[in-house]
Design an enzyme around this catalytic site. Structure first.
Site, PDB file in Angstrom:
ATOM      1  N   ASP A   1      40.309 -23.057 -32.199  1.00 16.85           N
ATOM      2  CA  ASP A   1      40.458 -24.505 -32.053  1.00 16.85           C
ATOM      3  C   ASP A   1      41.686 -24.899 -31.232  1.00 16.85           C
ATOM      4  O   ASP A   1      41.659 -25.900 -30.501  1.00 16.85           O
ATOM      5  CB  ASP A   1      40.490 -25.200 -33.426  1.00 16.85           C
ATOM      6  CG  ASP A   1      41.484 -24.571 -34.390  1.00 16.85           C
ATOM      7  OD1 ASP A   1      42.238 -23.652 -33.988  1.00 16.85           O
ATOM      8  OD2 ASP A   1      41.510 -24.977 -35.567  1.00 16.85           O
TER       9      ASP A   1
ATOM     10  N   GLY B   1      38.535 -27.147 -41.615  1.00 15.13           N
ATOM     11  CA  GLY B   1      38.670 -26.724 -42.999  1.00 15.13           C
ATOM     12  C   GLY B   1      37.890 -27.590 -43.962  1.00 15.13           C
ATOM     13  O   GLY B   1      37.439 -27.127 -45.011  1.00 15.13           O
TER      14      GLY B   1
ATOM     15  N   LYS C   1       0.841  -1.200   0.000  1.00 13.39           N
ATOM     16  CA  LYS C   1       0.000   0.000   0.000  1.00 13.39           C
ATOM     17  C   LYS C   1       0.879   1.255   0.000  1.00 13.39           C
ATOM     18  O   LYS C   1       0.615   2.230  -0.722  1.00 13.39           O
ATOM     19  CB  LYS C   1      -0.912  -0.012   1.231  1.00 13.39           C
ATOM     20  CG  LYS C   1      -1.929   1.130   1.246  1.00 13.39           C
ATOM     21  CD  LYS C   1      -2.712   1.160   2.557  1.00 13.39           C
ATOM     22  CE  LYS C   1      -3.573  -0.078   2.728  1.00 13.39           C
ATOM     23  NZ  LYS C   1      -4.394  -0.004   3.982  1.00 13.39           N
TER      24      LYS C   1
END
EC number: 3.2.1.183
Length: 722
Positions: free
Chosen positions: A517, A416, A259
Site C-alpha cells: 500500500d 486493516g 506443400k
C-alpha cells in the site's frame, strides 16, 4: 426497427474462406441469426474450406446449422506464389454472379487473406458496402499489405484494439465508421467453460496425456521468405523431437510454401512419431480447450499471439510473421529462429508456465457492439467513401456508446478494517466505489474480493467503462513480480504467502498487479498527484501504521527482497516504545494511528484526556482522533504527545533527506495535516543545510491506495498496448 433510414431487414452476406476466419465470423453469424427481425443472413463459402487436404472445413459451418447459400471452388492448387495469384483471379471471375444473385446490402469480410482481397475487390466494384473485421492491425508479412488494401476498399471497420483504431485513423479512414469492438472470437473464448476438457485432450493426444503436459504447434509459411520459413519449420520439428513432449501439430494453411512444409513433416516421420499427433483441422470449440490447457503453444500463427493470451498459456512466437502484433506477457518472441538450440531453449523457458490472462484483443462483448453498429448503418447515405486526410483529430472520443468506452482499471484496497473496490478511469476519476468490512479469515476474504470484483466488472459494462486490468494495494511485504503477499501486517490476519494474481486472473480473465500500500501511494502521486513529472520523490503514509514509497529516476524502488521503503520502521530512538515489528523506537511506534491510540487510552484511563467541550460515548473506543481533538482544545499532555510523534516523524524525514536526497517529500494519510508543521520545524533544526530547501507537502489525493492500485494497471497496459 432500430435502423437509420432503413424500412426493411438488412441483408448481410458473410463470406468465409478458411478455418481461421470462420472462428472470428461465426460469433457474428450466430448473433445475426438470433435477430431475424433485423437481418437476413447469406453465407458464402470459398477457399480452403472446400479442399480435402485442409480438412473440408465447410462441414463445421453446416454442423453449426448455417445454410450455405453458395460454395465457390476458388483455389488453384500448387501452393506457390503463382497459385495464390491465380486463386484471386478465379475468385474474381466467379464472385460477380453470386453477388448479383444475392444482392446483399452489406458484405462482411475478415482479415488479411488473399481470398478476402478478392471478396472486397468484387464487392467494392459492384457497389456493395463492405464491413471489414480486424483492420488496422500489424503483423509482419504480405498479410499487412493485403489487410491495408482491404481497409481502403471497405466502407466500415471493426477493429480489436485501440492501436488498430489509431492506425485506421492514420490511414485517413472516417472515424465515424470505425468501431472499436474487440475480437469476436473472444466472445466465445471468455465464455468457454468445459469441465470435461480432459476427454478432448485424450481424444486428440492420447489417454496418457495430462493437462499442461503437452504442446500445440501451428506454423505457416511466410510468403515473402518461403525458403527461410521452411528451414525454420524443420528446426522447430527437430527441437520438438528433442524436447520429448507429446505434441499436437496442425497442418499449415494454404499459402505458398505449405506443400514444402508438409513434405518436411513427412520426411521427419511426424505423422507416425509416438510423441506427435498431426491433424488437418480441429473444431474451434475443441481447439480452445486444447490451447487453454497446453503446457505451451509454438509457431507463428496469429492465434498464438491473439487468442491464446486469454488463457495465459505460454506461447513461443517464431520468426517475423507476427512481429508487429500486440501481445500479452505470455508471448516469448524468437525472431531469429535460425538454430535448433534457440528454439529448444525457448521451450525450456516457456513450457509449463502460467501467465496472467490477457484481454488485449477483446473483453467478450464484441458481437453485441457489432450488431448495434450494423443496425446504425443508413443505407440512404451515399455509398462513395470519404477519406479524412491529416491532420488527424486530436480528440478521438465520440458520443456513440457502442464505439468507445472509458478506459478504466479495477482497483482493490485491502486495509486493516475495510476492503474497497473501485472503478477508476484513466484520468484518476473514481467512477464507482464499493466498501465492505475486511473478513478475518483467508477463505472469506478471497471469496469477498472475487465477488466484489466480479460485480464491479459487470457494473463497468453498464457504466461504459472498459476494464484493462486489476490493481491490488495491500499491507505487508509483496512480491509484485509474482503477485504474492509474502507476509502481512498484524492488522490483516491469515495473509501470508497468498497468491492474489492467479484466482483473480482466472476468474476475470484480466491481468492482475499487486503491490504494497505504501508503494501504491507513491504510484498514485506519480500519476495523479504532486509527484507527477518529478524524477525523485518520497511518499510517507500516516495512518493506522506508517508506510511509504520511493520513486527514483521515475521508477518505484522495491529492493532486493521487496522490503524497500519500510519507512515506518526507521529507528529514531534507541530506547523508544515497542513497535509492532518487534523492535522499538521506530517512527511507527511514535507517530502511527495505533501509537496515538495507545497514548490516548493511557490518558483516558488516568482521566487526563477529556477537557471542556469533549466527551467520549461509552460504546465508542478511544482513538487517535480523540487525542487530536483534546490537543486542539488545549490539553497540554495531548499536545506534548502529538509534538513528540511529529518530531519522531520529522527525524525520519531528515534521515530520508540525508539518504535519498529527493526533490519532494509528500505526507499522505489522515494524520498528515496534523504533522506537517512539526516535521518542517524538525527539518530546519536537524537537517543539513543542503537539503533544508526540499519541499514537504501534504498530499491532495483523497484515495491514494485505490489510485495507486489503478495506476499500476493504467500505466502498464497503456505503455505496452497502445
Amino acid at each position: 426497427m432500430e435502423k437509420n433510414g432503413n424500412n426493411r431487414k438488412l441483408r448481410v452476406c458473410v463470406a468465409t474462406c478458411n478455418r481461421a476466419d470462420y472462428s472470428k465470423l461465426a460469433p457474428i453469424m450466430f448473433g445475426i441469426k438470433t435477430e431475424p427481425d433485423f437481418f437476413e443472413l447469406d453465407v458464402v463459402v470459398l477457399g480452403s474450406h472446400l479442399i480435402d487436404d485442409y480438412g473440408n472445413t465447410y462441414r463445421m459451418i453446416e454442423q453449426d446449422d448455417f445454410d450455405i447459400n453458395t460454395r465457390l471452388h476458388t483455389i488453384v492448387r500448387g501452393e506457390d506464389e503463382a497459385a495464390m495469384v491465380e486463386s484471386v483471379g478465379l475468385a474474381l471471375v466467379k464472385l460477380p454472379d453470386v453477388l448479383n444473385r444475392l444482392k446483399p446490402d452489406i458484405m462482411i469480410v475478415h482479415g488479411d487473406r488473399f481470398d478476402a482481397l478478392a471478396l472486397a475487390t468484387s464487392a467494392a466494384l459492384m457497389n456493395i458496402r463492405i464491413l471489414h473485421i480486424e483492420g488496422g492491425e500489424v503483423s509482419g508479412t504480405i498479410d499487412d499489405s493485403i489487410r491495408h488494401a482491404i481497409t481502403k476498399l471497405a466502407h466500415y471497420h471493426v477493429c480489436c484494439t485501440r492501436s488498430a483504431e489509431q492506425h485506421l485513423i492514420s490511414m485517413c479512414e472516417d472515424h465515424d465508421r470505425i468501431l472499436l469492438a474487440g475480437c469476436p472470437s473472444y466472445d466465445k473464448l471468455l465464455s468457454a467453460k468445459n469441465k470435461d476438457y480432459m476427454s478432448i485432450i485424450r481424444m486428440w493426444l492420447g489417454d496418457d496425456v495430462k493437462s499442461k503436459d503437452y504442446i500445440v504447434a501451428l506454423q505457416h509459411p511466410v510468403t515473402t521468405d518461403i525458403k527461410h520459413s521452411i528451414k525454420m519449420f524443420e528446426l522447430t520439428l527437430d527441437a520438438l523431437i528433442s524436447f520429448n513432449k507429446r505434441t499436437l501439430v496442425l497442418f499449415p494453411n494454404i499459402d505458398a510454401g505449405s506443400k514444402e512444409m508438409v513434405r518436411v513433416m513427412r520426411k521427419k516421420g511426424i505423422e507416425h512419431h509416438p510423441n506427435f499427433r498431426a491433424v488437418k483441422h480441429v473444431p474451434f470449440d475443441q481447439f480452445i480447450q486444447l490451447v487453454a490447457h497446453a503446457g505451451c503453444m509454438i509457431g507463428n500463427s496469429s492465434c498464438g499471439v491473439r487468442e491464446v493470451g486469454a488463457f495465459g498459456t505460454p506461447v513461443i512466437n517464431l520468426g517475423t510473421r507476427q512481429i508487429g502484433r500486440e501481445t500479452g506477457e505470455n508471448v516469448l518472441h524468437v525472431r531469429d529462429a535460425d538454430t535448433q538450440d534457440k528454439i529448444l531453449q525457448a521451450l525450456h523457458l516457456q513450457f509449463g508456465k502460467q501467465y496472467p490472462c490477457s484481454k488485449i484483443y477483446g473483453d467478450g462483448n464484441a458481437v453485441p457492439r457489432i450488431l448495434k453498429f450494423l443496425k446504425s448503418i443508413d443505407l440512404q447515405e451515399p455509398l462513395q467513401k470519404k477519406f479524412c486526410f491529416p491532420p488527424v483529430k486530436e480528440n478521438i472520443s465520440q458520443d456513440i456508446d457502442h464505439i468507445l468506452e472509458t478506459l478504466s482499471a479495477l482497483a482493490v484496497d485491502l486495509g486493516g478494517t475495510n476492503l474497497r473496490v473501485a472503478i477508476v478511469s484513466m484520468k484518476g476519476e473514481i467512477v464507482k466505489k464499493y466498501t465492505q468490512f475486511n473478513p478475518k479469515t483467508y477463505e472469506e476474504r478471497i471469496n469477498l474480493i472475487l465477488q466484489m470484483c466480479v460485480e464491479a466488472a459487470a457494473e463497468a459494462v453498464k457504466l461504459n467503462c472498459r476494464i484493462l486490468g486489476v490493481g491490488i494495494s495491500t499491507g505487508g511485504r509483496v512480491n509484485p513480480r509474482e503477485g504474492i503477499v509474502l507476509h502481512s501486517t498484524k492488522l490483516i490476519q491469515e495473509w501470508n504467502s497468498v497468491d492474489l494474481r492467479t484466482p483473480l486472473s482466472d476468474t476475470l480473465h484480466l491481468p492482475v498487479w499487486v503491490d504494497n500500500d505504501g508503494n501504491c501511494a507513491a504510484l498514485a502521486e506519480r500519476k495523479f498527484g504532486q509527484g507527477k513529472g518529478l524524477e525523485n520523490f518520497v511518499t510517507l503514509i500516516t495512518g493506522t501504521g506508517i508506510g511509504g514509497g520511493i520513486i527514483h529516476q521515475h521508477e518505484l524502488i522495491h529492493g532486493s527482497s521487496f522490503c524497500a521503503a519500510e519507512l515506518g520502521h526507521l529507528v529514531v530512538s534507541l530506547d523508544g516504545p515497542d513497535c509492532s515489528c518487534g523492535s522499538h523506537g521506530c517512527i511507527e511506534a511514535y507517530a502511527s494511528g495505533m501509537a496515538l491510540q495507545r497514548e490516548a487510552k493511557k490518558l483516558h484511563d488516568e482521566d487526563l484526556l477529556l477537557v471542556e467541550g469533549m466527551s467520549v460515548p461509552k460504546d465508542e473506543a478511544v482513538g487517535a482522533l480523540h487525542l487530536i481533538q483534546a490537543a486542539k482544545l488545549g490539553n497540554a499532555k495531548a499536545q506534548s504527545i502529538l509534538r513528540t510523534a511529529g518530531t519522531a516523524l520529522g527525524l525520519g524525514v531528515v534521515n530520508i533527506l540525508h539518504t535519498m536526497n529527493p526533490s519532494l517529500v509528500i505526507l499522505s494519510g489522515v494524520l498528515a495535516s496534523h504533522y506537517i508543521h512539526i516535521v518542517k520545524d524538525v527539518i530546519r533544526q536537524q537537517a543539513l543545510s543542503s537539503v533544508q530547501d526540499v519541499d514537504v507537502v501534504v498530499s491532495d489525493l483523497v484515495d491514494p491506495a485505490l489510485l495507486g492500485a489503478a495506476s499500476m494497471v493504467l500505466d502498464y497496459t497503456t505503455r505496452r498496448i497502445y
